[in-house]
Design an enzyme around this catalytic site. Structure first.
Site, PDB file in Angstrom:
ATOM      1  N   CYS A  26      10.432  34.495  -4.978  1.00 35.88           N
ATOM      2  CA  CYS A  26      10.630  33.240  -4.258  1.00 35.88           C
ATOM      3  C   CYS A  26      10.566  33.492  -2.752  1.00 35.88           C
ATOM      4  O   CYS A  26      10.588  34.635  -2.295  1.00 35.88           O
ATOM      5  CB  CYS A  26      11.984  32.615  -4.591  1.00 35.88           C
ATOM      6  N   ARG A  41      12.475  26.007   0.050  1.00 37.32           N
ATOM      7  CA  ARG A  41      12.048  27.236  -0.612  1.00 37.32           C
ATOM      8  C   ARG A  41      10.917  26.971  -1.589  1.00 37.32           C
ATOM      9  O   ARG A  41      10.667  25.836  -2.004  1.00 37.32           O
ATOM     10  CB  ARG A  41      13.228  27.844  -1.354  1.00 37.32           C
ATOM     11  N   ASN A  92      15.748  35.785  -6.343  1.00 33.76           N
ATOM     12  CA  ASN A  92      15.812  36.947  -7.211  1.00 33.76           C
ATOM     13  C   ASN A  92      15.913  38.242  -6.385  1.00 33.76           C
ATOM     14  O   ASN A  92      15.229  38.393  -5.366  1.00 33.76           O
ATOM     15  CB  ASN A  92      14.585  36.983  -8.111  1.00 33.76           C
TER      16      ASN A  92
END
Length: 324
Positions: free
Chosen positions: A2, A16, A79
């Site tokens: 991400c 995002r 992550n």
């Protein structure tokens, strides 16, 4: 994988890309001030700040991926595979919070980064899964207000809080190493460079040659460099439409297309959604992989003194304006 970023024109924006190979049927979710927020080792927050963001609502609980509260404080979890570490609870007086509770714990109580840092001084992120079906995910987080951004990482050697002067974050490595890597690209430029080869006549055969050397692959380290360069050189008008449009172009510089990140077994990582929240106005904009039209949800169009979640399923089918 991400990417998250901030952007500032007349207003402040935070958003995002969520890059995964599958969706949890996430939705834009508003948590009003009086929705009871339970925590595994702390008392229920029966009154708190209102939130808007992207969440997977499971058994009535909003598992937020990213969110903004009514004061504009914003937060996203990305992550952090191989680095994120959450110890077992020890019940020693620290605020022991599970990663799935972290966003509502901070955004429900804090108006800015300074207040968030005060809570971080008392916190331990611990290994308490939401359920057997939803185990702990290794994450790290970016927290931002109108003036500052920080990154929070829980690793085997403890909790680390980094100032984030560039206002972007990706996944690995740890944030201090991500930030240091920008040194390798200190000479790239949005403008063209004069030749460094003296009197040799070298042809500037294309526009954009000042940026030669910027990485273009999809790894998290390369995406960090590319999105930092794009964000820090980005120019737009300061009205809402121009600002939101530019923000999505910033995220678009590192989006993932199906087929380019092959995970095997017919699975591909893609940018499932991109988001942009106006931090002042509480308007959450998004687009999805198969719908490039921008959709918007305004938290102030709901009763923020209520006690029930409001969830809006994502519009995922492409919206095409047929001219003739």
């Amino acid at each position: 994988m991400c990417t998250c970023a901030t952007y500032h024109t007349k207003d402040h924006y935070f958003g995002r890309n969520l890059d995964l190979e599958f969706s949890y049927q996430e939705s834009v979710t508003i948590t009003p001030r009086n929705f009871p927020l339970p925590f595994r080792t702390k008392e229920i927050l029966t009154a708190h700040k209102a939130l808007i963001g992207m969440a997977f609502v499971c058994n009535g609980y909003p598992l937020y991926y990213d969110a903004t509260n009514e004061d504009g404080l914003s937060m996203a979890g990305l992550n952090f595979a191989g680095n994120g570490y959450f110890p077992e609870p020890v019940h020693d007086g620290k605020d022991e919070i599970s990663p799935f509770e972290f966003i509502p714990w901070i955004l429900g109580q804090c108006k800015d980064v300074t207040e968030a840092e005060a809570l971080l001084n008392k916190i331990r992120l611990v290994n308490i899964p939401f359920s057997k079906e939803l185990p702990i995910t290794p994450l790290h987080w970016m927290i931002t207000d109108f003036n500052r951004s920080i990154v929070v990482e829980s690793t085997k050697d403890g909790l680390h809080v980094y100032d984030n002067p560039v206002g972007v974050m990706t996944n690995n490595p740890t944030f201090d190493k991500q930030l240091f890597r920008l040194n390798d690209y200190r000479n790239v430029s949005a403008a063209s460079h004069p030749s460094a080869f003296g009197k040799i006549n070298l042809d500037e055969y294309s526009r954009g040659m000042g940026g030669i050397g910027l990485p273009g692959d999809l790894s998290s380290g390369s995406r960090f460099v590319k999105v930092a360069f794009t964000k820090l050189n980005s120019v737009s008008a300061d009205d809402e439409d121009s600002s939101v449009s530019q923000f999505f172009h910033i995220l678009g510089s590192v989006e993932q297309q199906r087929g380019c990140c092959d995970l095997g077994d017919g699975k591909y990582e893609i940018t499932i959604y991109s988001s942009c929240c106006n931090m002042e106005k509480g308007i959450y904009y998004y687009r999805t992989y198969d719908n490039s039209q921008i959709s918007a949800v305004n938290m102030h169009h709901k009763n923020l003194d209520g006690n029930t979640l409001a969830s809006y399923p994502l519009v995922t089918k492409q919206q095409i304006n047929n001219i003739n």
